[in-house]
Design an enzyme around this catalytic site. Structure first.
Site, PDB file in Angstrom:
ATOM      1  N   HIS A 122      24.059 -23.691 -33.151  1.00 20.76           N
ATOM      2  CA  HIS A 122      24.017 -22.778 -31.993  1.00 20.76           C
ATOM      3  C   HIS A 122      22.909 -23.245 -31.042  1.00 20.76           C
ATOM      4  O   HIS A 122      21.735 -22.975 -31.264  1.00 20.76           O
ATOM      5  CB  HIS A 122      23.741 -21.366 -32.502  1.00 20.76           C
ATOM      6  CG  HIS A 122      23.609 -20.331 -31.424  1.00 20.76           C
ATOM      7  ND1 HIS A 122      24.679 -19.593 -30.974  1.00 20.76           N
ATOM      8  CD2 HIS A 122      22.541 -19.892 -30.716  1.00 20.76           C
ATOM      9  CE1 HIS A 122      24.277 -18.750 -30.038  1.00 20.76           C
ATOM     10  NE2 HIS A 122      22.976 -18.904 -29.854  1.00 20.76           N
ATOM     11  N   ARG A 147      27.786 -25.186 -30.582  1.00 19.67           N
ATOM     12  CA  ARG A 147      28.142 -24.068 -29.701  1.00 19.67           C
ATOM     13  C   ARG A 147      27.036 -23.931 -28.659  1.00 19.67           C
ATOM     14  O   ARG A 147      25.853 -23.925 -29.020  1.00 19.67           O
ATOM     15  CB  ARG A 147      28.268 -22.785 -30.514  1.00 19.67           C
ATOM     16  CG  ARG A 147      28.772 -21.612 -29.702  1.00 19.67           C
ATOM     17  CD  ARG A 147      29.057 -20.409 -30.575  1.00 19.67           C
ATOM     18  NE  ARG A 147      27.855 -19.823 -31.100  1.00 19.67           N
ATOM     19  CZ  ARG A 147      27.832 -18.923 -32.076  1.00 19.67           C
ATOM     20  NH1 ARG A 147      28.947 -18.503 -32.629  1.00 19.67           N
ATOM     21  NH2 ARG A 147      26.699 -18.431 -32.507  1.00 19.67           N
ATOM     22  N   TYR A 159      23.948 -12.966 -23.791  1.00 20.45           N
ATOM     23  CA  TYR A 159      24.192 -13.137 -25.224  1.00 20.45           C
ATOM     24  C   TYR A 159      23.901 -14.571 -25.682  1.00 20.45           C
ATOM     25  O   TYR A 159      24.278 -15.536 -25.017  1.00 20.45           O
ATOM     26  CB  TYR A 159      25.658 -12.796 -25.607  1.00 20.45           C
ATOM     27  CG  TYR A 159      25.887 -13.241 -27.019  1.00 20.45           C
ATOM     28  CD1 TYR A 159      25.364 -12.501 -28.068  1.00 20.45           C
ATOM     29  CD2 TYR A 159      26.482 -14.464 -27.304  1.00 20.45           C
ATOM     30  CE1 TYR A 159      25.453 -12.956 -29.365  1.00 20.45           C
ATOM     31  CE2 TYR A 159      26.586 -14.930 -28.602  1.00 20.45           C
ATOM     32  CZ  TYR A 159      26.064 -14.163 -29.625  1.00 20.45           C
ATOM     33  OH  TYR A 159      26.130 -14.632 -30.904  1.00 20.45           O
ATOM     34  N   ASP A 210      30.836 -18.869 -27.259  1.00 22.21           N
ATOM     35  CA  ASP A 210      31.068 -17.510 -27.752  1.00 22.21           C
ATOM     36  C   ASP A 210      31.092 -16.534 -26.572  1.00 22.21           C
ATOM     37  O   ASP A 210      30.094 -16.398 -25.864  1.00 22.21           O
ATOM     38  CB  ASP A 210      29.935 -17.138 -28.731  1.00 22.21           C
ATOM     39  CG  ASP A 210      30.232 -15.879 -29.527  1.00 22.21           C
ATOM     40  OD1 ASP A 210      31.196 -15.172 -29.183  1.00 22.21           O
ATOM     41  OD2 ASP A 210      29.491 -15.617 -30.500  1.00 22.21           O
ATOM     42  N   HIS A 212      31.561 -13.346 -27.065  1.00 24.26           N
ATOM     43  CA  HIS A 212      30.978 -12.138 -27.665  1.00 24.26           C
ATOM     44  C   HIS A 212      31.598 -10.851 -27.117  1.00 24.26           C
ATOM     45  O   HIS A 212      30.871  -9.927 -26.713  1.00 24.26           O
ATOM     46  CB  HIS A 212      29.455 -12.139 -27.511  1.00 24.26           C
ATOM     47  CG  HIS A 212      28.769 -11.652 -28.761  1.00 24.26           C
ATOM     48  ND1 HIS A 212      28.158 -10.428 -28.839  1.00 24.26           N
ATOM     49  CD2 HIS A 212      28.611 -12.231 -29.973  1.00 24.26           C
ATOM     50  CE1 HIS A 212      27.647 -10.271 -30.051  1.00 24.26           C
ATOM     51  NE2 HIS A 212      27.906 -11.352 -30.768  1.00 24.26           N
ATOM     52  N   GLU A 236      35.287 -18.404 -28.504  1.00 27.34           N
ATOM     53  CA  GLU A 236      35.173 -17.413 -29.592  1.00 27.34           C
ATOM     54  C   GLU A 236      35.073 -15.987 -29.054  1.00 27.34           C
ATOM     55  O   GLU A 236      34.386 -15.755 -28.051  1.00 27.34           O
ATOM     56  CB  GLU A 236      33.912 -17.806 -30.364  1.00 27.34           C
ATOM     57  CG  GLU A 236      33.397 -16.830 -31.362  1.00 27.34           C
ATOM     58  CD  GLU A 236      32.152 -17.406 -32.069  1.00 27.34           C
ATOM     59  OE1 GLU A 236      31.962 -18.642 -32.113  1.00 27.34           O
ATOM     60  OE2 GLU A 236      31.359 -16.602 -32.576  1.00 27.34           O
ATOM     61  N   GLU A 262      34.899 -12.451 -36.489  1.00 24.03           N
ATOM     62  CA  GLU A 262      33.656 -12.287 -37.255  1.00 24.03           C
ATOM     63  C   GLU A 262      33.377 -10.823 -37.582  1.00 24.03           C
ATOM     64  O   GLU A 262      32.620 -10.539 -38.497  1.00 24.03           O
ATOM     65  CB  GLU A 262      32.468 -12.926 -36.518  1.00 24.03           C
ATOM     66  CG  GLU A 262      32.095 -12.248 -35.226  1.00 24.03           C
ATOM     67  CD  GLU A 262      30.945 -12.956 -34.502  1.00 24.03           C
ATOM     68  OE1 GLU A 262      31.005 -14.179 -34.352  1.00 24.03           O
ATOM     69  OE2 GLU A 262      29.999 -12.260 -34.102  1.00 24.03           O
ATOM     70  N   ARG A 283      37.862 -16.251 -37.965  1.00 24.58           N
ATOM     71  CA  ARG A 283      36.412 -16.270 -38.208  1.00 24.58           C
ATOM     72  C   ARG A 283      35.958 -15.301 -39.293  1.00 24.58           C
ATOM     73  O   ARG A 283      34.759 -15.120 -39.509  1.00 24.58           O
ATOM     74  CB  ARG A 283      35.685 -15.907 -36.908  1.00 24.58           C
ATOM     75  CG  ARG A 283      35.967 -16.822 -35.796  1.00 24.58           C
ATOM     76  CD  ARG A 283      34.804 -17.615 -35.314  1.00 24.58           C
ATOM     77  NE  ARG A 283      33.565 -16.943 -35.147  1.00 24.58           N
ATOM     78  CZ  ARG A 283      32.420 -17.332 -35.728  1.00 24.58           C
ATOM     79  NH1 ARG A 283      32.415 -18.374 -36.538  1.00 24.58           N
ATOM     80  NH2 ARG A 283      31.293 -16.696 -35.507  1.00 24.58           N
ATOM     81  N   GLU A 339      30.354 -22.066 -39.291  1.00 24.39           N
ATOM     82  CA  GLU A 339      29.153 -21.825 -38.485  1.00 24.39           C
ATOM     83  C   GLU A 339      27.915 -21.947 -39.382  1.00 24.39           C
ATOM     84  O   GLU A 339      27.914 -21.492 -40.522  1.00 24.39           O
ATOM     85  CB  GLU A 339      29.188 -20.411 -37.874  1.00 24.39           C
ATOM     86  CG  GLU A 339      27.919 -20.108 -37.078  1.00 24.39           C
ATOM     87  CD  GLU A 339      27.929 -18.725 -36.413  1.00 24.39           C
ATOM     88  OE1 GLU A 339      28.902 -17.981 -36.579  1.00 24.39           O
ATOM     89  OE2 GLU A 339      26.931 -18.416 -35.727  1.00 24.39           O
ATOM     90  N   TRP A 402      28.404  -5.304 -26.424  1.00 26.55           N
ATOM     91  CA  TRP A 402      27.331  -6.269 -26.617  1.00 26.55           C
ATOM     92  C   TRP A 402      27.906  -7.506 -27.303  1.00 26.55           C
ATOM     93  O   TRP A 402      28.795  -7.447 -28.083  1.00 26.55           O
ATOM     94  CB  TRP A 402      26.184  -5.689 -27.470  1.00 26.55           C
ATOM     95  CG  TRP A 402      25.184  -6.779 -27.708  1.00 26.55           C
ATOM     96  CD1 TRP A 402      24.277  -7.278 -26.823  1.00 26.55           C
ATOM     97  CD2 TRP A 402      25.032  -7.548 -28.910  1.00 26.55           C
ATOM     98  NE1 TRP A 402      23.573  -8.315 -27.384  1.00 26.55           N
ATOM     99  CE2 TRP A 402      24.017  -8.501 -28.660  1.00 26.55           C
ATOM    100  CE3 TRP A 402      25.659  -7.525 -30.164  1.00 26.55           C
ATOM    101  CZ2 TRP A 402      23.613  -9.421 -29.629  1.00 26.55           C
ATOM    102  CZ3 TRP A 402      25.262  -8.432 -31.115  1.00 26.55           C
ATOM    103  CH2 TRP A 402      24.242  -9.372 -30.855  1.00 26.55           C
TER     104      TRP A 402
HETATM  105  O1  LIG Z   1      27.088 -16.088 -34.772  1.00 25.19           O
HETATM  106  C1  LIG Z   1      27.893 -15.542 -34.042  1.00 25.19           C
HETATM  107  O2  LIG Z   1      28.952 -16.028 -33.697  1.00 25.19           O
HETATM  108  C2  LIG Z   1      27.608 -14.197 -33.537  1.00 25.19           C
HETATM  109  O3  LIG Z   1      28.341 -13.726 -32.692  1.00 25.19           O
HETATM  110  C3  LIG Z   1      26.437 -13.542 -34.128  1.00 25.19           C
HETATM  111  C4  LIG Z   1      26.467 -12.029 -34.062  1.00 25.19           C
HETATM  112  O4  LIG Z   1      25.968 -11.635 -32.826  1.00 25.19           O
HETATM  113  C5  LIG Z   1      25.623 -11.492 -35.181  1.00 25.19           C
HETATM  114  O5  LIG Z   1      26.146 -11.888 -36.398  1.00 25.19           O
HETATM  115  C6  LIG Z   1      25.498  -9.985 -35.113  1.00 25.19           C
HETATM  116  O6  LIG Z   1      24.795  -9.514 -36.214  1.00 25.19           O
HETATM  117 MG   LIG Z   2      30.227 -14.895 -32.511  1.00 26.70          MG
END
Ligand SMILES: O=C(O)C(=O)C[C@H](O)[C@H](O)CO
Ligand SMILES: [Mg+2]
Length: 402
Positions: A122, A147, A159, A210, A212, A236, A262, A283, A339, A402
């Site tokens: 990341h 990423r 984010y 991502d 998010h 993602e 996720e 994921r 990841e 978020w």
């Molecule tokens: O690692 C990622 O892809 C995330 O999106 C991380 C998240 O924000 C995280 O796991 C939240 O607790």
């Molecule tokens: Mg993510």
């Protein structure tokens, strides 16, 4: 092989982790991760008050029956708290079974499908130039996949941008801190980041991004289309996935590969996405989706549609989840990527493990079980530290994802 003891260990070596330890009458033990970032104590109570008492005296070898007992037996199904508790029990029992068989877990799952597991890191920075530098650092460390997340001009705490260069730790305040979001500004910035990354480093590395959960399906389709020239490995969580049909619109407009899941807890969260081939990578991971027993079902369904795995692996997933995921990844035929956000040295000390990083790949060890332990004496030195995930609001104050 009866279960003699089941107890929960909460520790915070830099961040909170919830771990379940199950001990058999023969003295063999297993551990499972039950961490739910920002809501940890709900899983602690669920396990201590409702699950641990049910486990005592049961045959630890009956993993499937115990999984069904916890899933069907509660009557109330699914959800992040229930499924994390089930995952913790499941992983601890697989650990016990593999230790008893004197085998690394991947052998019990069906053996090796690959020698090593490709991971993505990341990379993040306050602006495009900083993120480009950060990606370069990952390339220098040997990563094949990265990423990239950047700060967005005019957006407070975008984010994925953190203090750490090798990780991102969002749960930073006792009560949720407030961040901002503005889709227009993001759409002006993100494609420029990837244009710059490809111009600087070429097309040899896999790049990921991502979203998010921030974009509407139409905005997501637009972003996917704008990113096409930069050939992403995946985009993602580009839109929330409660409405699985929403991905149809994105799919109709872009060939940028899509990854999601996720925050999924069960196969029901991704059934339509998979069966309609609306995503390319799933994921869901061990701790989030009911442990090895359930994730295996998700992966098998996905394999029918050529959808590959891409397990979540942020810092809030403990080394126990990472170790178990690596055994899963080593076996699963339709593996895509894993990841890998590094844990702090304090966390690594509390959870000794046998997996190792080598030039963009993680390699699971050969220790019987999932290869991760907990140093309880050290864990006791780090008491629980109340932290919540941030929230996001638009410029006018509207609550956003978020
Ligand atoms: O690692 C990622 O892809 C995330 O999106 C991380 C998240 O924000 C995280 O796991 C939240 O607790
Ligand atoms: Mg993510």
């Amino acid at each position: 092989m009866r279960i003699k003891d089941a107890r929960v260990i909460v520790t915070s070596p830099g961040r909170n982790f919830v771990t379940l330890k199950i001990v058999t009458e023969e003295g063999v033990y297993g551990i499972g991760d039950a961490t739910l970032n920002g809501r940890e104590k709900s899983v602690v109570a669920y396990l201590e008050d409702h699950v641990c008492p049910l486990l005592i005296g049961r045959d630890a070898r009956q993993i499937e029956d115990i999984w069904q007992l916890l899933y069907r037996g509660a009557y109330w199904r699914r959800g992040p708290v229930t499924m994390r508790a089930i995952a913790a029990v499941d992983v601890a029992l697989w650990d016990i079974k593999a230790k008893s068989a004197d085998m690394p877990l991947y052998q019990l799952l069906g053996g090796r499908s690959r020698e090593k597991v490709m991971v993505y890191g990341h990379a993040n920075g306050g602006d495009i130039a900083e993120t480009v530098d950060a990606v370069g650092q990952y390339i220098d460390m040997g990563y094949k996949a990265i990423r990239a997340q950047t700060g967005i001009p005019g957006v407070k705490d975008a984010y994925g941008v953190g203090r750490g260069k090798l990780f991102y730790e969002p749960a930073d305040a006792t009560l949720a801190s407030v961040t901002g979001w503005d889709t227009r500004k993001a759409l002006n910035t993100v494609p420029k980041l990837f244009e710059m990354l490809r111009a600087t480093y070429g097309f040899d590395h896999h790049l990921l991004h991502d979203g998010h959960h921030r974009y509407t399906p139409q905005e997501a389709a637009n972003l996917g289309k704008m990113l096409e020239p930069y050939q992403l490995f995946w985009l993602e969580d580009v839109t929330p996935a409660e409405n699985q049909e929403a991905f149809k619109l994105i799919r109709q407009h872009t060939v940028t590969p899509l990854a999601v899941g996720e925050i999924f807890n069960t196969i029901w969260d991704c059934k339509d996405l998979i069966q309609n081939q609306l995503i390319d990578y799933i994921r869901a991971t061990i701790v989030g989706a009911g442990g090895v027993t359930h994730l295996r079902r998700i992966a098998d369904l996905a394999s029918l549609y050529q959808i590959r795995t891409g397990c979540h692996g942020a810092t809030d997933l403990s080394p126990v989840t990472m170790g178990t995921a690596l055994h899963f990844d080593t076996w699963v035929p339709n593996f895509g990527i894993q990841e890998y956000m590094r844990h702090s040295p304090e966390t690594d000390d509390v959870f000794p493990h046998d997996y190792s990083f080598d030039k963009g790949f993680l390699i699971c060890g050969e220790t019987p079980g999932h290869g991760v332990d907990i140093n309880e004496e050290l864990a006791a030195k780090y008491p629980y530290d109340q932290r919540q995930l941030p929230i996001a609001r638009l410029e006018d104050g509207t609550m956003w994802n978020w």
